[in-house]
Design an enzyme around this catalytic site. Structure first.
Site, PDB file in Angstrom:
ATOM      1  N   HIS A 208       0.845  -1.211   0.000  1.00  0.00           N
ATOM      2  CA  HIS A 208       0.000   0.000   0.000  1.00  0.00           C
ATOM      3  C   HIS A 208       0.872   1.250   0.000  1.00  0.00           C
ATOM      4  O   HIS A 208       0.991   1.948   1.003  1.00  0.00           O
ATOM      5  CB  HIS A 208      -0.961  -0.024   1.196  1.00  0.00           C
ATOM      6  CG  HIS A 208      -2.016  -1.072   1.046  1.00  0.00           C
ATOM      7  ND1 HIS A 208      -1.978  -2.277   1.704  1.00  0.00           N
ATOM      8  CD2 HIS A 208      -3.131  -1.100   0.273  1.00  0.00           C
ATOM      9  CE1 HIS A 208      -3.042  -3.003   1.356  1.00  0.00           C
ATOM     10  NE2 HIS A 208      -3.747  -2.313   0.481  1.00  0.00           N
ATOM     11  N   ASN A 209       1.436   1.542  -1.166  1.00  0.00           N
ATOM     12  CA  ASN A 209       2.360   2.667  -1.304  1.00  0.00           C
ATOM     13  C   ASN A 209       1.932   3.531  -2.490  1.00  0.00           C
ATOM     14  O   ASN A 209       0.898   3.282  -3.115  1.00  0.00           O
ATOM     15  CB  ASN A 209       3.783   2.127  -1.481  1.00  0.00           C
ATOM     16  CG  ASN A 209       3.834   1.061  -2.576  1.00  0.00           C
ATOM     17  OD1 ASN A 209       3.205   1.209  -3.626  1.00  0.00           O
ATOM     18  ND2 ASN A 209       4.548  -0.026  -2.318  1.00  0.00           N
ATOM     19  N   PHE A 210       2.757   4.523  -2.821  1.00  0.00           N
ATOM     20  CA  PHE A 210       2.357   5.453  -3.888  1.00  0.00           C
ATOM     21  C   PHE A 210       2.261   4.758  -5.249  1.00  0.00           C
ATOM     22  O   PHE A 210       1.449   5.122  -6.090  1.00  0.00           O
ATOM     23  CB  PHE A 210       3.332   6.638  -3.958  1.00  0.00           C
ATOM     24  CG  PHE A 210       2.968   7.628  -5.033  1.00  0.00           C
ATOM     25  CD1 PHE A 210       1.800   8.388  -4.929  1.00  0.00           C
ATOM     26  CD2 PHE A 210       3.768   7.782  -6.152  1.00  0.00           C
ATOM     27  CE1 PHE A 210       1.440   9.295  -5.932  1.00  0.00           C
ATOM     28  CE2 PHE A 210       3.411   8.692  -7.164  1.00  0.00           C
ATOM     29  CZ  PHE A 210       2.252   9.443  -7.049  1.00  0.00           C
ATOM     30  N   HIS A 248      -7.205   6.953  -2.511  1.00  0.00           N
ATOM     31  CA  HIS A 248      -7.961   5.879  -1.878  1.00  0.00           C
ATOM     32  C   HIS A 248      -7.216   5.106  -0.776  1.00  0.00           C
ATOM     33  O   HIS A 248      -7.850   4.425   0.024  1.00  0.00           O
ATOM     34  CB  HIS A 248      -8.486   4.890  -2.926  1.00  0.00           C
ATOM     35  CG  HIS A 248      -7.515   3.820  -3.265  1.00  0.00           C
ATOM     36  ND1 HIS A 248      -6.429   4.029  -4.083  1.00  0.00           N
ATOM     37  CD2 HIS A 248      -7.423   2.530  -2.851  1.00  0.00           C
ATOM     38  CE1 HIS A 248      -5.742   2.916  -4.164  1.00  0.00           C
ATOM     39  NE2 HIS A 248      -6.308   1.983  -3.428  1.00  0.00           N
ATOM     40  N   ASP A 249      -5.884   5.169  -0.727  1.00  0.00           N
ATOM     41  CA  ASP A 249      -5.142   4.468   0.332  1.00  0.00           C
ATOM     42  C   ASP A 249      -4.198   5.406   1.086  1.00  0.00           C
ATOM     43  O   ASP A 249      -3.197   4.951   1.666  1.00  0.00           O
ATOM     44  CB  ASP A 249      -4.331   3.291  -0.251  1.00  0.00           C
ATOM     45  CG  ASP A 249      -5.140   1.988  -0.289  1.00  0.00           C
ATOM     46  OD1 ASP A 249      -6.038   1.828   0.551  1.00  0.00           O
ATOM     47  OD2 ASP A 249      -4.878   1.153  -1.183  1.00  0.00           O
TER      48      ASP A 249
HETATM   49 ZN   LIG Z   1      -5.832   0.103  -2.666  1.00  0.00          ZN
END
Ligand SMILES: [Zn+2]
Length: 456
Positions: A208-210, A248-249
């Protein structure tokens, strides 16, 4: 004077530092001590972020809880937006003052050097970190070759060959190609500052990164193009999808909702266990959008802004997989009764389903592009379940390094989650079969052939 106590930190991902703080210090003094620990002089242009190892943010102040050297807090110090802007507020005179403050402060705050600690107080030599190294001047945009911008519209786009500044430029290109800057009179500098701020607010998780943010946005953009649905969407809906996918994250701590709830993290308390992460991502996004210099939604009139905010929140909350069954059922109902682009509820749910598809779309990509993501996701899962075991919390079998195999994890997910989702959306959007669903079926065959593991 109240007793000082040590606070153990890992600074900018690479240096262990222990500082001593005392409850007698003011917030500004603690802040300055943290700047000093990161090798900076205090400055209005620095943004400080202190979190627990699980990514949960800690308030910066004299009451930072004590910790031990084997569970160090993560201290991230990076330039704020002022440093990126030519009209940034820091005057050059501030630096001299800042050094005086640090020097005075060092009399009060003891910096204990760990074995590997390097403390620099020279503001010209800030520690190098990925976040800082990639800072972009606001006005320079890469002009991409037509072959690249055409490929960008397709799910086969190679998302690994671009570094973060190029990903930012590709995102800018998507706004330009949809003529959203023109339509809403959004300033390109504001868009770039927004994207830069977003980029810095993604953590360095394995998954869950850029780059995941970029992948999801690119897949959404690709889905709109291969299905041609972008021609049916309004500019406001396209803006909604872009901003939703991009945000979104945001600030994902690398530990999922189950962990947040079971460990009673600050996020689970704040959001009463209801989609704590997704609520947090949306809240971080709208915090970024609150500053005029990063607010790409500022030019919208009140009605458009309200609508856009509502839709963005809907899209981001829809990415919580706990909502998957419910959203599938509702969309199935619409599809079976006859999906109508004239119905606002249908359109709104379609935006959410497109966001969901994009979010879990890795297996739509060619194997050499998608496969590394599986390793990254499993790494993030394993880290979580290791921590859950260590903390005596419940842990999910699909995250347990003792139980999961790559093929097993993938077969179940593709078969029971991905294929039903994409096939359902394909009942409403045309041309999904060849560019989108066929590659997913091939991925399923590939992982089946690798050998189903215990969780399949
Ligand atoms: Zn996501």
């Amino acid at each position: 004077m109240s007793a000082a106590y040590p606070v153990h930190l890992t600074v900018n991902d690479n240096t262990n530092v222990t500082i001593e703080i005392s409850p007698a210090l003011s917030v500004d003094e603690v802040r300055a001590a943290l700047y000093a620990a990161a090798g900076y002089a205090p400055s209005a242009d620095l943004v400080i972020r202190l979190s627990r190892p699980n990514g949960v943010l800690l308030p910066v102040g004299p009451h930072i809880p004590a910790n031990s050297a084997d569970s160090r807090y993560i201290l991230d110090v990076k330039p704020g937006l002022g440093a990126l802007s030519a009209t940034g507020s820091s005057g050059s005179g501030a630096l001299g003052n800042a050094l005086d403050v640090v020097t005075a402060l060092l009399d009060k705050v003891t910096l204990l050097k760990d074995k590997m600690t390097v403390i620099s107080l020279d503001p010209k030599e800030p520690p190098t970190t990925r976040k800082l190294r990639d800072a972009l001047p606001p006005a320079e945009r890469t002009i991409f070759d037509k072959a690249v911008t055409e490929h960008l519209k397709h799910p086969t786009f190679d998302i690994w060959q671009w570094e973060e500044p190029a990903m930012v430029d590709l995102l800018v290109h998507m706004f330009l190609e949809f003529k959203l800057l023109e339509h809403f009179k959004i300033d390109e500098g504001v868009l770039r500052s927004f994207l830069e701020s977003v980029r810095r607010s993604y953590n360095f998780n394995p998954f869950h990164n850029f780059r995941h943010c970029f992948c999801v946005t690119q897949m959404m953009y690709g889905l709109l193009h291969v299905t041609g649905v972008h021609e049916k969407l309004t500019p406001l809906e396209k803006l909604t999808l872009l901003v939703s996918c991009i945000g979104h994250d945001l600030d994902h701590p690398g530990f999922n909702n189950a962990y947040q709830v079971n460990a009673s993290t600050e996020l689970s308390l704040l959001y009463n266990d209801i989609s704590p992460l997704e609520n947090h991502h949306a809240a971080v996004l709208f915090t970024i959008l609150r500053s005029p210099e990063t607010n790409v939604l500022k030019p919208l009139n009140d009605a458009d802004y309200k609508e856009c905010r509502k839709q963005i929140i809907g899209c981001i909350l829809a990415t919580d997989m706990a909502k998957h069954g419910e959203l599938m059922l509702r969309f199935k109902g619409y599809a079976e009764a006859g999906f109508s682009f004239d119905d606002a509820a249908h359109r709104s749910l379609l935006l959410q389903m497109i966001t969901k598809c994009a979010d879990i779309s890795n297996e739509v990509r060619p194997k050499q592009i998608s496969e590394p993501w599986v390793d990254n996701l499993l790494e993030e899962f394993f880290t979580q379940s290791d921590r859950e075991k260590a903390e005596g919390l419940p842990f999910a079998p699909f995250m347990d390094r003792q139980k999961v195999t790559k093929s097993g994890a993938q077969v179940g997910f593709i078969q029971f989650v991905m294929i039903p989702l994409f096939e359902l959306v394909a009942k409403v959007l045309p041309n999904m079969e060849e560019p989108v669903i066929t590659p997913i079926r091939k991925a399923l065959e590939y992982y089946k052939a690798l050998g189903a593991g215990p969780t399949a």
